[in-house]
Design a protein around this motif. Structure first.
Motif, PDB file in Angstrom:
ATOM      1  N   UNK A 346    -116.129 -46.876  35.663  1.00 40.18           N
ATOM      2  CA  UNK A 346    -115.818 -46.745  37.081  1.00 40.18           C
ATOM      3  C   UNK A 346    -116.858 -45.932  37.835  1.00 40.18           C
ATOM      4  N   UNK A 347    -117.755 -45.287  37.134  1.00 39.36           N
ATOM      5  CA  UNK A 347    -118.816 -44.542  37.803  1.00 39.36           C
ATOM      6  C   UNK A 347    -120.050 -44.521  36.913  1.00 39.36           C
ATOM      7  N   UNK A 348    -121.099 -43.904  37.418  1.00 38.64           N
ATOM      8  CA  UNK A 348    -122.380 -43.897  36.721  1.00 38.64           C
ATOM      9  C   UNK A 348    -122.299 -43.182  35.381  1.00 38.64           C
ATOM     10  N   UNK A 349    -121.654 -42.024  35.327  1.00 41.53           N
ATOM     11  CA  UNK A 349    -121.589 -41.257  34.087  1.00 41.53           C
ATOM     12  C   UNK A 349    -120.767 -41.984  33.026  1.00 41.53           C
ATOM     13  N   UNK A 350    -119.702 -42.654  33.427  1.00 44.24           N
ATOM     14  CA  UNK A 350    -118.927 -43.418  32.461  1.00 44.24           C
ATOM     15  C   UNK A 350    -119.743 -44.569  31.886  1.00 44.24           C
ATOM     16  N   UNK A 351    -120.577 -45.200  32.706  1.00 43.36           N
ATOM     17  CA  UNK A 351    -121.458 -46.254  32.215  1.00 43.36           C
ATOM     18  C   UNK A 351    -122.444 -45.684  31.186  1.00 43.36           C
ATOM     19  N   UNK A 352    -122.990 -44.488  31.471  1.00 40.68           N
ATOM     20  CA  UNK A 352    -123.885 -43.842  30.518  1.00 40.68           C
ATOM     21  C   UNK A 352    -123.158 -43.556  29.207  1.00 40.68           C
ATOM     22  N   UNK A 538    -123.419 -36.613  27.479  1.00 41.29           N
ATOM     23  CA  UNK A 538    -123.184 -36.906  28.884  1.00 41.29           C
ATOM     24  C   UNK A 538    -122.133 -35.934  29.398  1.00 41.29           C
ATOM     25  N   UNK A 539    -122.418 -35.339  30.551  1.00 40.82           N
ATOM     26  CA  UNK A 539    -121.427 -34.523  31.252  1.00 40.82           C
ATOM     27  C   UNK A 539    -120.802 -35.385  32.342  1.00 40.82           C
ATOM     28  N   UNK A 540    -119.525 -35.705  32.181  1.00 41.05           N
ATOM     29  CA  UNK A 540    -118.815 -36.549  33.144  1.00 41.05           C
ATOM     30  C   UNK A 540    -118.390 -35.707  34.334  1.00 41.05           C
ATOM     31  N   UNK A 541    -118.701 -36.182  35.512  1.00 41.19           N
ATOM     32  CA  UNK A 541    -118.491 -35.377  36.717  1.00 41.19           C
ATOM     33  C   UNK A 541    -117.249 -35.783  37.496  1.00 41.19           C
ATOM     34  N   UNK A 542    -117.006 -37.058  37.639  1.00 38.67           N
ATOM     35  CA  UNK A 542    -115.915 -37.531  38.511  1.00 38.67           C
ATOM     36  C   UNK A 542    -114.682 -37.869  37.706  1.00 38.67           C
ATOM     37  N   UNK A 543    -113.539 -37.378  38.182  1.00 46.89           N
ATOM     38  CA  UNK A 543    -112.276 -37.729  37.556  1.00 46.89           C
ATOM     39  C   UNK A 543    -111.767 -39.067  38.048  1.00 46.89           C
ATOM     40  N   UNK A 544    -111.206 -39.843  37.136  1.00 44.43           N
ATOM     41  CA  UNK A 544    -110.695 -41.170  37.478  1.00 44.43           C
ATOM     42  C   UNK A 544    -109.234 -41.337  37.083  1.00 44.43           C
ATOM     43  N   UNK A 545    -108.537 -40.232  36.864  1.00 48.33           N
ATOM     44  CA  UNK A 545    -107.156 -40.324  36.409  1.00 48.33           C
ATOM     45  C   UNK A 545    -106.245 -40.727  37.562  1.00 48.33           C
ATOM     46  N   UNK A 546    -106.230 -39.948  38.624  1.00 49.42           N
ATOM     47  CA  UNK A 546    -105.420 -40.268  39.805  1.00 49.42           C
ATOM     48  C   UNK A 546    -105.875 -39.361  40.933  1.00 49.42           C
ATOM     49  N   UNK A 547    -105.504 -39.692  42.148  1.00 49.88           N
ATOM     50  CA  UNK A 547    -105.872 -38.850  43.280  1.00 49.88           C
ATOM     51  C   UNK A 547    -105.175 -37.493  43.205  1.00 49.88           C
ATOM     52  N   UNK A 548    -103.977 -37.461  42.611  1.00 55.18           N
ATOM     53  CA  UNK A 548    -103.276 -36.193  42.445  1.00 55.18           C
ATOM     54  C   UNK A 548    -104.032 -35.278  41.467  1.00 55.18           C
ATOM     55  N   UNK A 549    -104.462 -35.839  40.307  1.00 55.89           N
ATOM     56  CA  UNK A 549    -105.170 -35.037  39.315  1.00 55.89           C
ATOM     57  C   UNK A 549    -106.520 -34.573  39.855  1.00 55.89           C
ATOM     58  N   UNK A 550    -107.214 -35.427  40.587  1.00 55.02           N
ATOM     59  CA  UNK A 550    -108.509 -35.033  41.149  1.00 55.02           C
ATOM     60  C   UNK A 550    -108.353 -33.895  42.147  1.00 55.02           C
TER      61      UNK A 550
END
Length: 556
Positions: A346-352, A538-550
């Motif tokens: 879902x984002x660049x770091x996850x692709x890495x 890889x250091x993952x920066x963005x959370x993709x769990x939910x808007x509440x968790x972010x």
């Protein structure tokens, strides 16, 4: 073998007057400025006697029981001082008083203080003796400390208090980096502390020792070293210098931790386009670059270039030779056709991260990031895809540190896997997500798939890892931020041929006592493995769990 017979007569000697007339000293012995540690003969005096130098007489053997100058203790007395004393001219070595928790945390801390000396209070030895029993990590460390102290004390010629008071050279057991000495408390130290402090408490007794040493060694800095924050605060309140044990920290600041990702400069194509070589193999493009950017790159480091209106570049450094580096473009796991067990990036770091997880040449991978960044889900999806689809690994082994967040609920019944069940809630949650994706066989088909998946996943405890060897396994170490560097080494060295190890963790959620972001085993592994051709991070920066968790991660 029988001893030789004693000589029948004494050897003849020259008088002092004959010696001064007939003998001419050599140039080496005639220089009075030569240090005693270099000159083979004692420094000459005004009227040397036969006791200092005896002429060799081939016809007459030397008198028994009277060794020459080389074997006399008096000739060895003016030998040069050890190396450490020469550094005292620049600055007197410090005297560090070690708290018990320092030795429990790092059993090799005795040899980490370079040219400085170490003092162990008697109460520290008493506390070590009280923690030596058991199979915990602390008990093992205490037993190792006891063995090191025993080896150091084995060099003593006698057990007298006077010899112990002189100190034990820390380099005596082969640790040449330790140039100081180890001192034990050999006498009762009665140092008055403030009336409000209980005299029987171990911490207060150590503080009393530090205060007494400070008063005794006025021209020397005496420092207390402790991992206990309250102990250091109490020492500073009494006017005593105290420091944390920082030698176990890989990094002083967690912001300096290697991220594994680097953004290319916006003028990358303009600066490197003229000397760049490119070629294509299948769907992969390679670029050979040279220039000032190459020294900043590491093997398996992931780079990207995103510019408005231009095609983005996502690549991995595969080779560094001299002043040139080779970049290889990555597979786009954000597209549905490249989904891994139904999971897309879902984002660049996850692709890495997915590119590293699916790379058979990467044997060791570390993923860090805040809660909800998808570490466990992506790792489990990649493991299932390579076990079932690619048949690259035989099974998946999942383990984690059993450190509770709240109060311990006590012993858990059942087998090893059943005991680990409550700790594997994250695994069950992610398996539920993966089982829902794309299964059109109905409820019965999903249940059969879940049973098949479960049969390939083994849950193991860290307590039984020592001595094991994993062959052709995909090992997932969850919550790795709670591991010490020694535990991390124990786990990684379990890997046999064809095994991949993935460490997951959030450095902001450390629950192990005396462990920080800088001294965590996960930080230790990331820093030591960076740049190795078969590892990635890889250091993952963005959370993709939910808007509440972010939102909770940002504001709470």
């Amino acid at each position: 073998m029988p001893l030789p017979k004693p000589p029948a007569q004494r050897a003849s000697r020259l008088e002092a007057s004959d010696y001064s007339v007939t003998l001419t000293p050599s140039k080496t012995t005639a220089r009075p400025a030569t240090p005693a540690s270099v000159a083979p003969v004692a420094a000459p005096v005004a009227a040397p006697t036969a006791e200092v130098l005896r002429l060799p007489t081939p016809s007459s053997p030397p008198a028994a029981g009277k060794p020459g100058a080389a074997g006399r203790p008096a000739a060895k007395a003016p030998a040069a001082a050890p190396k450490r004393s020469r550094s005292k001219a620049a600055g007197t070595p410090k005297l560090f008083v070690l708290d018990t928790n320092v030795l429990m945390h790092d059993p090799m801390s005795l040899f980490r203080f370079e040219e400085h000396d170490i003092f162990l209070p008697m109460i520290t030895l008493e506390e070590l003796d009280g923690h030596k029993k058991g199979m915990t990590e602390v008990a093992r460390n205490v037993r190792q400390v006891s063995r090191e102290l025993d080896q150091l004390a084995a060099d003593l010629k006698s057990s007298s208090v006077e010899e112990m008071a002189k100190g034990l050279p820390l380099a005596g057991t082969g640790h040449r980096e330790a140039e100081g000495k180890l001192f034990f408390q050999t006498e009762l130290i009665d140092a008055p502390l403030p009336q409000g402090l209980p005299q029987g408490k171990a911490d207060n007794q150590i503080l009393g020792v530090v205060q007494a040493l400070k008063e005794r060694h006025t021209g020397r800095e005496v420092v207390l070293v402790s991992k206990d924050i309250n102990m250091r605060i109490k020492a500073r309140a009494l006017g005593l210098p105290a420091e944390d044990y920082r030698n176990d920290k890989t990094l002083e600041d967690s912001d300096l931790l290697y991220t594994g990702v680097q953004a290319l400069p916006s003028d990358f194509w303009e600066r490197h386009g003229k000397t760049m070589e490119s070629w294509q193999q299948g769907n992969t493009t390679f670029y050979r670059i040279s220039g000032p950017l190459v020294p900043t790159l590491l093997i398996n480091e992931l780079v990207y270039l995103e510019a408005p209106g231009a095609t983005p570049l996502y690549a991995k450094v595969t080779e560094i030779t001299g002043k040139t580096a080779v970049l290889r473009t990555l597979k786009d796991y954000a597209h549905q056709k490249h989904a891994v067990w139904g999971v897309t990036a879902r984002n660049r770091e996850q692709n890495f991260a997915l590119n590293l997880l699916m790379d058979p040449e990467c044997d060791f991978i570390t993923l860090t990031g805040t809660a909800g960044t998808g570490k466990t889900l992506m790792t489990l999806a990649a493991a299932l895809a390579q076990v079932f689809d690619d048949r690259r690994y035989s099974e998946i082994i999942v383990t984690r540190v059993t450190v509770p967040v709240g109060e311990d609920i006590g012993f858990l019944p059942g087998t090893e896997e059943e005991k680990m069940g409550p700790w594997m809630g994250a695994l069950d949650d992610n398996l539920e997500v993966l089982a829902k994706g794309g299964s059109s066989a109905g409820e019965w088909g999903r249940a059969a798939t879940q049973d098949l998946v479960r049969s390939k996943i083994k849950i193991k405890s860290l307590n039984f890892m020592r001595g094991r060897t994993f062959l052709n396994k995909f090992v997932i170490i969850d919550e790795a931020q709670n591991l010490t560097p020694k535990q991390m080494k124990t786990l990684i060295t379990r890997a046999g041929p064809g095994t991949k190890i993935v460490c997951l963790g959030n450095l902001a959620q450390i629950d192990t006592p005396y462990l920080t972001e800088g001294s965590s085993g996960l930080t230790f592994a990331v820093d030591r493995f960076k740049g190795w051709a078969h590892s990635g991070h890889v250091t993952l920066a963005r959370g993709e769990r939910s808007r509440l968790a972010d939102f909770a991660s940002e504001v709470l």
